[in-house]
Design a protein around this motif. Structure first.
Motif, PDB file in Angstrom:
ATOM      1  N   PHE A 318       0.815  -1.211   0.000  1.00 39.39           N
ATOM      2  CA  PHE A 318       0.000   0.000   0.000  1.00 39.39           C
ATOM      3  C   PHE A 318       0.853   1.267   0.000  1.00 39.39           C
ATOM      4  N   ALA A 319       1.958   1.256   0.720  1.00 40.14           N
ATOM      5  CA  ALA A 319       2.782   2.466   0.833  1.00 40.14           C
ATOM      6  C   ALA A 319       3.812   2.578  -0.289  1.00 40.14           C
ATOM      7  N   PHE A 320       4.284   1.435  -0.800  1.00 43.73           N
ATOM      8  CA  PHE A 320       5.348   1.459  -1.813  1.00 43.73           C
ATOM      9  C   PHE A 320       5.028   0.515  -2.976  1.00 43.73           C
ATOM     10  N   PRO A 321       3.891   0.706  -3.655  1.00 42.74           N
ATOM     11  CA  PRO A 321       3.514  -0.222  -4.727  1.00 42.74           C
ATOM     12  C   PRO A 321       4.470  -0.200  -5.917  1.00 42.74           C
ATOM     13  N   GLU A 322       5.008   0.986  -6.249  1.00 41.37           N
ATOM     14  CA  GLU A 322       5.921   1.068  -7.395  1.00 41.37           C
ATOM     15  C   GLU A 322       7.167   0.224  -7.172  1.00 41.37           C
ATOM     16  N   VAL A 323       7.712   0.307  -5.943  1.00 46.43           N
ATOM     17  CA  VAL A 323       8.934  -0.432  -5.633  1.00 46.43           C
ATOM     18  C   VAL A 323       8.671  -1.937  -5.687  1.00 46.43           C
ATOM     19  N   MET A 324       7.529  -2.366  -5.160  1.00 45.12           N
ATOM     20  CA  MET A 324       7.230  -3.802  -5.152  1.00 45.12           C
ATOM     21  C   MET A 324       7.097  -4.344  -6.567  1.00 45.12           C
ATOM     22  N   ILE A 325       6.378  -3.629  -7.421  1.00 46.51           N
ATOM     23  CA  ILE A 325       6.182  -4.110  -8.794  1.00 46.51           C
ATOM     24  C   ILE A 325       7.492  -4.096  -9.566  1.00 46.51           C
ATOM     25  N   ALA A 326       8.253  -3.017  -9.442  1.00 45.15           N
ATOM     26  CA  ALA A 326       9.517  -2.924 -10.167  1.00 45.15           C
ATOM     27  C   ALA A 326      10.492  -4.015  -9.730  1.00 45.15           C
ATOM     28  N   THR A 327      10.483  -4.357  -8.447  1.00 47.43           N
ATOM     29  CA  THR A 327      11.388  -5.381  -7.924  1.00 47.43           C
ATOM     30  C   THR A 327      11.103  -6.744  -8.535  1.00 47.43           C
ATOM     31  N   PHE A 328       9.814  -7.099  -8.643  1.00 53.68           N
ATOM     32  CA  PHE A 328       9.466  -8.440  -9.103  1.00 53.68           C
ATOM     33  C   PHE A 328       9.275  -8.548 -10.612  1.00 53.68           C
ATOM     34  N   PHE A 329       8.721  -7.504 -11.239  1.00 52.52           N
ATOM     35  CA  PHE A 329       8.344  -7.627 -12.645  1.00 52.52           C
ATOM     36  C   PHE A 329       9.097  -6.692 -13.582  1.00 52.52           C
ATOM     37  N   THR A 331      10.512  -2.451 -14.463  1.00 50.63           N
ATOM     38  CA  THR A 331       9.947  -1.100 -14.522  1.00 50.63           C
ATOM     39  C   THR A 331       8.863  -0.950 -15.586  1.00 50.63           C
ATOM     40  N   LYS A 332       8.808  -1.851 -16.569  1.00 46.72           N
ATOM     41  CA  LYS A 332       7.789  -1.714 -17.619  1.00 46.72           C
ATOM     42  C   LYS A 332       6.382  -1.996 -17.087  1.00 46.72           C
ATOM     43  N   TYR A 333       6.279  -2.509 -15.844  1.00 50.72           N
ATOM     44  CA  TYR A 333       4.973  -2.801 -15.250  1.00 50.72           C
ATOM     45  C   TYR A 333       4.593  -1.824 -14.131  1.00 50.72           C
ATOM     46  N   VAL A 334       5.390  -0.779 -13.926  1.00 50.23           N
ATOM     47  CA  VAL A 334       5.142   0.150 -12.822  1.00 50.23           C
ATOM     48  C   VAL A 334       3.809   0.889 -12.983  1.00 50.23           C
ATOM     49  N   GLY A 335       3.293   0.956 -14.190  1.00 52.41           N
ATOM     50  CA  GLY A 335       2.006   1.596 -14.432  1.00 52.41           C
ATOM     51  C   GLY A 335       0.854   0.945 -13.684  1.00 52.41           C
ATOM     52  N   ALA A 336       1.077  -0.251 -13.132  1.00 48.45           N
ATOM     53  CA  ALA A 336       0.030  -0.953 -12.381  1.00 48.45           C
ATOM     54  C   ALA A 336       0.083  -0.644 -10.881  1.00 48.45           C
ATOM     55  N   ALA A 337       0.869   0.348 -10.463  1.00 46.50           N
ATOM     56  CA  ALA A 337       1.063   0.629  -9.032  1.00 46.50           C
ATOM     57  C   ALA A 337      -0.234   1.030  -8.335  1.00 46.50           C
ATOM     58  N   THR A 338      -1.013   1.921  -8.942  1.00 45.09           N
ATOM     59  CA  THR A 338      -2.275   2.340  -8.319  1.00 45.09           C
ATOM     60  C   THR A 338      -3.244   1.169  -8.208  1.00 45.09           C
ATOM     61  N   ALA A 339      -3.276   0.329  -9.240  1.00 43.03           N
ATOM     62  CA  ALA A 339      -4.135  -0.863  -9.197  1.00 43.03           C
ATOM     63  C   ALA A 339      -3.727  -1.783  -8.042  1.00 43.03           C
ATOM     64  N   LEU A 340      -2.424  -1.900  -7.820  1.00 42.43           N
ATOM     65  CA  LEU A 340      -1.944  -2.734  -6.716  1.00 42.43           C
ATOM     66  C   LEU A 340      -2.408  -2.170  -5.379  1.00 42.43           C
ATOM     67  N   ARG A 341      -2.339  -0.867  -5.208  1.00 39.81           N
ATOM     68  CA  ARG A 341      -2.765  -0.248  -3.948  1.00 39.81           C
ATOM     69  C   ARG A 341      -4.253  -0.503  -3.686  1.00 39.81           C
ATOM     70  N   ILE A 342      -5.072  -0.378  -4.734  1.00 41.94           N
ATOM     71  CA  ILE A 342      -6.512  -0.610  -4.583  1.00 41.94           C
ATOM     72  C   ILE A 342      -6.786  -2.080  -4.250  1.00 41.94           C
ATOM     73  N   LEU A 343      -6.149  -2.987  -4.967  1.00 43.78           N
ATOM     74  CA  LEU A 343      -6.346  -4.420  -4.722  1.00 43.78           C
ATOM     75  C   LEU A 343      -5.882  -4.809  -3.328  1.00 43.78           C
ATOM     76  N   ALA A 344      -4.763  -4.225  -2.884  1.00 44.34           N
ATOM     77  CA  ALA A 344      -4.251  -4.530  -1.547  1.00 44.34           C
ATOM     78  C   ALA A 344      -5.268  -4.170  -0.475  1.00 44.34           C
TER      79      ALA A 344
END
Length: 506
Positions: A318-329, A331-344
């Motif tokens: 919730f606090a660092f969605p961009e970092v979590m997505i970039a770490t695993f998938f 930087t080309k998937y960082v656009g999904a950060a807001t979606a991750l926060r909502i789903l979380a």
């Protein structure tokens, strides 16, 4: 009750360890696939598994969830009929799995037309071969679960199969086999897992010497499990409609982007699901004895522990969605950060109310789960139709989050009306207040991220502050002390100092 809690806790620890390993292997595999394929091909892979999982829900007939409860009853009532019960369940799922696999193969072009994806038919036809293997394997796991065992789930389902899939995926990527090679790796890994579990089930003598089908047992299983199958179908609608409708409204590239956020958010119920593995057969015994107060206490304590363990992961998402997505998938998937926060937020609410759905299964109120999931699925579909065209993947995430909130509010309300069971003990309310304070401070501070290691330091300090708040607010209970003592004795660890410290804050 304390012995039951300790048994559930030990089982939770083992299942959690296996689940963490499985999640880690799955994430490595997913990350490898996402990085080796372009986003559109990764989207096809995600769509294929989505359709496959929906088909599996039909193939299992609800027995994956209903069989453990029925086995618990038969162990008390007629243990000599257990092999017949298991054999009957396997025959039912074998027939349905082959039928669903065949239907998937023949309807692949039709499904492809709905989802506007030309690459989907060959992918679905190849992946459909795995449906009987997965279906029968899950029945074996349910049999083991009904007997109060976790070994088969942990060793074979959580470790062996994902390991084989990862190894074969690496080979497929290195040899440049593309999407076809990855799907073939998936099928082979599931077939290998099925063979291993078959030998293990035979060794444990859960099966009769020859296949036996009893019509009366089949009817009994299906009558109890059919609502669970429908519940599972509606659950998959809640989980996967977003992916399918993004494919319908947009394209596989957008599906690939969204599926960088969705698998991460689905990590949140990991402790909830781990605790539920042994909760169902053990809670069934308390319910059968009409010990509802003891069952309520177990429910409340388990919910507190699950929330405590889940909170750090939620903070990260919730606090660092961009970092979590970039770490695993990447930087080309960082656009999904807001979606991750909502789903979380949606999945954390699911965890927040505890094992409500499993408790309804324990008390025989499977129709309540069905009705709750129906309302949630209808809300999900309606919201996806409205929100995806307007807000894209963020709209899909909001629809899924709302559907989980609706389902859990309904389940908890029904459970309370029937039994008086709810999760909100005084200590749990204190935990929620402390968690809200920590989350609020973290968001207000707007801590700048300095990569994964900087984020982990911030999260560690935040969680440490959370634990201090719990002590200051005296949210520790006697059952926590007794559990720690049991864990210390079990593993030969001296926890006396920790126990003495915690005892001051009861």
């Amino acid at each position: 009750m304390n012995r039951a809690l300790q048994r559930i806790a030990r089982g939770t620890g083992i299942v959690f360890a296996g689940t963490v390993i499985s999640m880690a292997l799955g994430f490595l595999t997913r990350a490898l696939i996402a990085r080796s394929l372009d986003r559109s091909h990764y989207g096809v892979f995600s769509l294929t598994l989505t359709v496959l999982n929906i088909g599996l829900t039909f193939a299992l007939l609800g027995l994956a969830n209903g069989l453990p409860r029925e086995l618990s009853r038969y162990y008390k009532k007629e243990p000599e009929r257990i092999p017949e019960l298991v054999s009957t369940a396997l025959i039912l799922v074998a027939i349905s799995s082959f039928m669903i696999g065949a239907v998937t193969v023949f309807t692949a072009p039709f499904i492809s037309g709905i989802l506007n994806e030309a690459l989907l038919p060959p992918a679905l036809r190849l992946a459909a071969v795995s449906i009987p293997f997965i279906g029968l394997s899950r029945v074996f796991i349910s049999v083991s679960r009904g007997a109060g065992r976790v070994r088969e789930n942990v060793y074979y389902q959580n470790i062996v199969v994902p390991s084989i899939f990862l190894i074969l995926t690496v080979i497929a990527v290195l040899t440049d086999r593309g999407l076809t090679g990855i799907l073939l790796a998936y099928v082979i890994s599931q077939a290998a897992g099925f063979l291993i579990l078959t030998f293990e089930t035979l060794r444990l003598k859960f099966l009769p010497k020859r296949p036996v089908f009893r019509g009366g047992l089949a009817k009994e299983l299906l009558l109890f499990s059919f609502p669970l199958m429908l519940t599972g179908i509606l659950g998959y609608i809640m989980n996967w409609t977003d992916t399918l409708m993004i494919g319908y409204y947009y394209d596989s590239d957008t599906v690939g982007l969204y599926n960088a956020a969705a698998p991460v958010a689905r990590l949140l119920p990991i402790f909830l699901n781990s605790a539920g593995f042994l909760y169902v057969p053990i809670a069934t015994v308390f319910f059968a004895r009409n010990q509802l107060e003891e069952m309520k206490r177990i429910y409340q304590i388990m919910t507190r522990w699950i929330f405590l363990l889940t909170f750090p992961l939620f903070l990260f998402m919730f606090a660092f969605p961009e970092v979590m997505i970039a770490t695993f998938f990447g930087t080309k998937y960082v656009g999904a950060a807001t979606a991750l926060r909502i789903l979380a937020a949606g999945f954390m609410f699911h965890t927040f109310l505890g094992l409500n759905g499993m408790s309804l299964t324990v008390i025989g109120e499977t129709n309540a789960n069905l009705v709750g999931n129906f309302f949630a699925a209808v809300a999900n579909i309606g919201l996806n139709i409205v929100l995806i065209p307007l807000y894209g993947i963020n709209g899909a995430a909001a629809a899924t989050a709302v559907s989980f909130i609706v389902a859990n509010v309904f389940r908890s309300g029904w459970l309370y009306r029937k039994t008086g069971i709810h999760p909100f003990s005084v200590s749990y309310v204190k935990q929620i207040m402390a968690a809200s304070a920590v989350l609020g401070l973290l968001l207000i501070a707007e801590t700048p991220s300095s990569g994964i290691w900087g984020v982990l330091v911030v999260l560690s300090l935040s969680f440490a502050f959370y634990l201090v708040l719990l002590l200051v607010m005296k949210s520790v209970e006697m059952e926590d002390i007794e559990l720690l003592e049991a864990v210390g004795k079990k593993f030969g660890v001296n926890l006396d100092r920790v126990i003495k410290l915690l005892a001051r804050f009861i």
